[in-house]
Design an enzyme around this catalytic site. Structure first.
Site, mmCIF file in Angstrom:
data_model
loop_
_atom_site.group_PDB
_atom_site.id
_atom_site.type_symbol
_atom_site.label_atom_id
_atom_site.label_comp_id
_atom_site.label_asym_id
_atom_site.label_seq_id
_atom_site.Cartn_x
_atom_site.Cartn_y
_atom_site.Cartn_z
ATOM 1 N N CYS A 173 -0.851 -4.019 10.362
ATOM 2 C CA CYS A 173 -1.588 -4.656 8.538
ATOM 3 C C CYS A 173 -2.176 -5.254 7.750
ATOM 4 O O CYS A 173 -3.407 -6.254 7.439
ATOM 5 C CB CYS A 173 -0.590 -3.237 8.150
ATOM 6 N N SER B 111 0.676 -1.306 0.306
ATOM 7 C CA SER B 111 0.004 -0.326 0.250
ATOM 8 C C SER B 111 1.002 0.841 -0.042
ATOM 9 O O SER B 111 1.042 1.988 -0.605
ATOM 10 C CB SER B 111 -0.723 0.127 1.389
#
Length: 362
Positions: free
Chosen positions: A163, A40
């Protein structure tokens, strides 16, 4: 402190001196111990998703509390914590109906460019990234962006939970609610994909198909719970999955963030199956689906950070690791210094890693 600053898209991160103030009433100052390199972050570095610059990136991290604000009661100095970008207020409509991951209160979930607490020594403002900015030796965050964990959990492994692990595991367990015996396909065996595979195994999926072009990643996937592997270079992916399952899977998970693979995830479903899009498809890009497939009650849905309730999910994931069910050691491909961060992202882009981590004490 030292931090990695992104000045322009498609340019290397620059290590610079950055300052943070003392914590406000509900803020916590954390000494960053470990930060994972997540795909990301690369999306923002390459401009595939917009964000105000300059900014300190990073959002997958673990550390130790240094100071707390006057109104903070949840943690104290010395506590070990994992961060999460899904900071929540606890009072908005989404939070009070159990969807804290979709919190809309901007007093805790800062909008890009609106509120920042970072600056260079020359007093120019920097933008905080996803409420965290963990490519830095310290993080100043809202108290609802962290979760306490047991002190005997290795922090380099705990950071992954912040994450990659929660996103993949949560997509399987929370978003799709995979049940025992169901068939699962995971497209993409990076860090998040591995978490989805491991999560499907923990959930009791009867068959787990790992899909990737990297033989080493496919081999690791079998260790984490995959029962079958599919290499797209050997022919049409959808056809291979349909042949293996005699008609398609109950659940597919797209973890690459590509138009083609998102469409494949829907096409490989059995009647009544659900495709969950976990990957970040580039901003503005559309996908195309065969309308007839909806007549057989096939579904497609998104998943944000694994639909997490991170103060519940992450301690449970720590316990899964401690009991040998979550195989986090196998995911770390490299341990880097902050000065090596650009080399780490180059290796990620080349598909050479599952997860690289920045070790701030190295």
């Amino acid at each position: 402190m030292k931090a990695a600053v992104l000045h322009e898209v498609n340019q290397p991160l620059v290590i610079e001196d950055v300052s943070v103030p003392n914590p406000g009433p509900r803020e916590v100052l954390i000494r960053t111990r470990v930060a994972g390199l997540c795909h990301s972050d690369l999306h923002f570095m390459e401009g595939l998703y917009p964000h105000p610059l300059p900014a300190v990136l990073g959002h997958e991290s673990a550390g130790v509390v240094e100071k707390v604000g006057s109104d903070v009661t949840y943690v104290k100095a010395g506590d070990h914590v994992v961060t999460c970008l899904s900071v929540f207020c606890g009072t908005c409509d989404n939070c009070t109906t159990g969807r804290t991951v979709l919190c809309t209160d901007t007093t805790v979930k800062m909008l890009p460019g609106v509120s920042n607490r970072l600056s260079w020594a020359r007093s120019e403002k920097l933008n905080q990234f996803l409420n965290l900015s963990s490519f830095a030796e310290q993080m100043l965050v809202h108290e609802n962006a962290i979760v306490k964990i047991r002190n005997d959990m290795p922090l380099e492994l705990a950071a992954l939970i912040g994450c990659g692990v929660i996103t993949g595991y949560g997509a399987v367990v929370n978003t799709a609610k995979v049940t025992a015996g169901e068939t699962v396909a995971v497209i993409g065996c990076g860090g998040v994909g591995m978490a989805a595979i491991n999560g499907a195994a923990i959930a009791g999926a009867g068959r787990i198909i790992a899909i990737d072009t990297n033989p080493a990643k496919l081999q690791l996937a079998t260790k984490l719970g995959a029962t079958d592997i599919v290499d797209p270079r050997n022919g049409d992916v959808v056809q291979q999955v349909r042949e293996l399952t005699k008609g398609g899977v109950n659940h597919s998970f797209e973890v690459l963030g590509r138009k083609e693979t998102a469409e494949q995830s829907f096409a490989m479903l059995a009647a009544g199956g659900t495709a969950t899009i976990v990957g970040m498809i580039p901003f503005g890009q559309k996908i195309e689906l065969h309308g007839f497939d909806f007549l057989r009650e096939r579904r497609i849905q998104g998943s944000s950070m694994g639909s997490n309730h991170f103060r519940v999910d992450m301690p449970r994931l720590v316990e899964f690791y401690m009991r040998g069910k979550l195989h986090l050691e196998d995911w770390i491909s490299a341990k880097l210094k902050l000065s090596e961060i650009n080399e780490g992202f180059a290796a990620m882009k080349a598909g050479k890693t599952v997860r690289s981590v920045i070790m701030f004490d190295a």
